[in-house]
Write an enzyme that holds these catalytic residues in place. Structure first.
Site, PDB file in Angstrom:
ATOM      1  N   TYR A   1       6.881  -8.103  -5.193  1.00  0.00           N
ATOM      2  CA  TYR A   1       6.291  -9.300  -4.616  1.00  0.00           C
ATOM      3  C   TYR A   1       4.847  -9.405  -5.068  1.00  0.00           C
ATOM      4  CZ  TYR A   1       4.625 -12.644  -1.085  1.00  0.00           C
ATOM      5  OH  TYR A   1       4.074 -13.723  -0.435  1.00  0.00           O
TER       6      TYR A   1
ATOM      7  N   LYS B   1      -5.962  -7.225   0.612  1.00  0.00           N
ATOM      8  CA  LYS B   1      -5.781  -6.342   1.760  1.00  0.00           C
ATOM      9  C   LYS B   1      -7.005  -5.451   2.055  1.00  0.00           C
ATOM     10  CE  LYS B   1      -0.909  -7.193   1.770  1.00  0.00           C
ATOM     11  NZ  LYS B   1       0.090  -7.315   0.735  1.00  0.00           N
TER      12      LYS B   1
ATOM     13  N   ASP C   1      -0.564  -4.872 -10.045  1.00  0.00           N
ATOM     14  CA  ASP C   1      -0.811  -5.546  -8.781  1.00  0.00           C
ATOM     15  C   ASP C   1      -1.017  -4.457  -7.736  1.00  0.00           C
ATOM     16  OD1 ASP C   1      -0.833  -6.838  -6.391  1.00  0.00           O
ATOM     17  OD2 ASP C   1       0.978  -8.031  -6.741  1.00  0.00           O
TER      18      ASP C   1
END
Ligand SMILES: *Cc1c(COP(=O)(O)O)cnc(C)c1O
Length: 440
Positions: A156, A279, A251
Site C-alpha cells: 500500500y 507517520k 516507501d
C-alpha cells in the site's frame, strides 16, 4: 455482517456510548469514519470511539482503558503526551499555526532526517504519505523521462489513483481488488508483480527495458500484516533497477524511524534512489516527505521543472512535533530498547503458540509485529489471504475485552512503543495465551 461470529465476550465490555456515537456518525460520514479501516469491517461490530490517550494507554468514551498497539497506525512511537513533543507543539502554536512562508523548523526537521538516513541528501515535506509516494513517482518520471512504474501486490502506498492497484491494507480488508472511480487510463502504466518475486521483476524489465521510471516497494510489506523481504529480494531490486536505469523507491512511510533510525534501508544496507516518509516524522500531526539523491531531487520546483506544492506543507506544528520526536529517537539506545520489547513479546507469543499448538504464526521486525492465523509460510499477498480472518476477528474482540487495542484487521501490522513497559508486554502475552487456549 460478522455479527453472528462475534464472541460473547464482547458483551462484557460496555461500549454503549461508542455505539450511540457511531449511529450518529454513520448519518454524517460514509461508514461513520474518515478512513475505512476505522469502521471495524475487518472484524465486524462497531468501532470504539476514543476520547483521550496517555503514555501507552487509550481511553474510550465509555471509560474503558486499552494498551495501544495501533499508535495511530504508527506515528506514536513515543507514546501519547510525550512532554517534549507536547511542549514543542504548544510553543509553536502560540507563535502561529501556519504562515505559508519558510520557517527554520523546516530546515531543522530536514537536517534530522538527512542526518539519520544517508541516502537522503535533499527532502521535500508534504502533508501525508499518499502525497509523498505520488510526488516521488512524479520525480522519478520527470527524472527518467519514462512513464511506467512497478509496484507489488499487497503493498500500500496511499490512495493516489495510479497506486490503487492490488493495494493491500484497507483495500484488502474491504475485499476490493481495485477501486471504482479509478479510470483504466490512470493505471495502465502501473505494473504489478508479487512481493518477494525477483524473477517476476526481471521479467517485467525484460519486457519493458526502457519504459520503467521506478520500482516502488515497502521494504517490509506492512499493509498486508507483516511480510518480511526474503534474503536477496531487496538486493535484487537494487541491482535490476540500476542496470536498467530505473529508480528504486523505498516507501518507508511506516518503516522509517520505526525499525531503525535509518529505516529498513539501514537494516539491510541498501541505498534506494528515493525514499518516502510519513507517520513518525510528524510525531502524530499530518506529515509526509520524499527525498533522495541531490541530483534527482533537483528536478523539483522551483529548482527544477517538476511541479509539486502545498498550502500547509512544512507547517510549523507538524515540524515542531517531528523535530521533538526525532530528537528523542536519536538518543542512544532507543532502538535497542524497542528491540528488547519486541523480543520479549515475540519470545512470549512464540512460546504460547508452541504450547497451545495454535494454528497461527508470529512475525516481528523491530517495533512491528503481526499474528497471522495460519501456519502456512507467508511471502506475498496470495499467502496472506490464506489466513483465517474469522479467527482473527474472534481474537481481536477477545483482546479488546481484556484491554488491548489491536488493529481491527488481519491485514495490518501492530506496533510497539517506548512508552510500553516490559510488565505490560508480559501481561499481553498472558492475554494472548488465554485466548488461544479458549480458541483451541
Ligand atoms: C500509511 C502509509 C501510506 C499512506 O500514508 P497516509 O499518510 O495515510 O496518506 C503510504 N505508504 C505506506 C507504506 C503506509 O504505511
Amino acid at each position: 455482517m460478522f455479527m453472528s461470529q462475534l464472541p460473547t465476550g464482547e458483551q462484557k465490555l460496555n461500549l454503549s456510548r461508542s455505539h450511540a456515537l457511531y449511529q450518529e456518525a454513520q448519518q454524517l460520514m460514509p461508514g461513520g469514519v474518515n478512513s475505512p479501516v476505522r469502521a471495524f469491517r475487518g472484524v465486524g461490530g462497531d468501532p470504539v470511539f476514543l476520547e483521550r490517550a496517555e503514555g501507552p494507554y487509550l481511553y474510550d468514551v465509555d471509560g474503558n482503558r486499552y494498551l495501544d498497539f495501533v499508535q495511530s497506525w504508527g506515528p506514536m512511537i513515543l507514546g501519547f503526551g510525550f512532554p517534549d513533543v507536547l511542549d514543542a507543539v504548544m510553543d509553536a502554536s502560540k507563535r502561529g499555526f501556519t504562515f505559508g512562508a519558510p520557517t527554520q523548523a523546516e530546515s531543522e526537521l530536514a537536517r534530522l532526517v538527512i542526518d539519520s538516513v544517508p541516502s537522503v541528501e535533499m527532502i521535500r515535506f508534504v502533508n501525508s504519505g499518499t502525497e509523498a509516494t505520488m510526488s516521488a513517482l512524479r520525480v522519478a518520471r520527470a527524472y527518467t523521462g519514462r512513464s511506467k512504474i512497478v509496484k507489488f501486490s499487497g503493498c500500500y502506498h496511499g490512495h493516489a489513483d495510479m497506486l490503487l492497484v492490488q493495494a493491500g491494507s484497507g483495500v484488502a480488508t474491504l475485499g476490493l481488488p481495485d477501486s471504482p472511480g479509478v479510470p483504466r487510463e490512470t493505471t495502465v502504466n502501473t505494473l504489478t508483480v508479487p512481493y518477494n518475486d525477483i524473477e517476476a521483476i526481471k521479467q517485467v524489465f525484460s519486457t519493458y527495458p526502457d519504459e520503467i521510471a521506478a520500482v516502488i516497494v515497502e521494504p517490509i510489506a506492512a499493509n498486508m500484516g507483516l511480510v518480511l523481504p526474503v534474503p536477496g529480494f531487496l538486493e535484487g531490486l537494487r541491482e535490476v533497477t540500476a542496470s536498467y536505469g530505473s529508480l528504486l523507491i523505498f516507501d518507508e512511510v511506516m518503516t522509517g524511524f520505526r525499525v531503525a533510525l535509518g529505516g529498513m534501508q539501514e537494516r539491510v544496507g541498501i541505498t534506494p534512489d528515493l525514499t518516502c516518509f510519513g507517520k513518525i516524522i510528524g510525531g502524530g500531526l499530518p506529515v509526509g516527505a520524499y527525498g533522495g539523491r541531490r541530483e534527482i531531487m533537483q528536478v523539483v520546483a522551483p529548482l527544477g521543472p517538476m511541479y509539486q506544492a502545498g498550502t500547509l506543507s512544512g507547517n510549523p506544528l507538524a515540524m515542531a512535533a517531528g523535530v521533538a520526536t526525532l530528537k528523542e529517537l536519536r538518543k542512544p539506545g532507543q532502538y535497542e530498547r524497542l528491540e528488547h520489547k519486541s523480543q520479549l513479546l515475540g519470545d512470549g507469543i512464540t512460546r504460547v503458540l508452541h504450547d497451545t499448538g495454535a494454528d497461527a504464526q508470529f512475525v516481528r521486525l523491530g517495533a512491528m509485529f503481526c499474528l497471522y492465523f495460519t501456519r502456512e509460510p507467508i511471502h506475498n499477498y496470495a499467502d496472506v489471504k490464506q489466513a483465517d480472518t474469522a479467527r482473527f476477528a474472534s481474537y481481536f474482540w477477545s483482546m479488546l475485552e481484556r484491554g488491548y487495542y489491536l488493529p481491527p484487521s488481519q491485514y495490518e501490522s501492530c506496533f510497539l512503543s517506548l512508552a510500553q513497559e516490559d510488565a505490560q508486554l508480559e501481561e499481553t502475552v498472558k492475554a494472548v495465551e488465554s485466548i488461544l487456549r479458549q480458541q483451541a
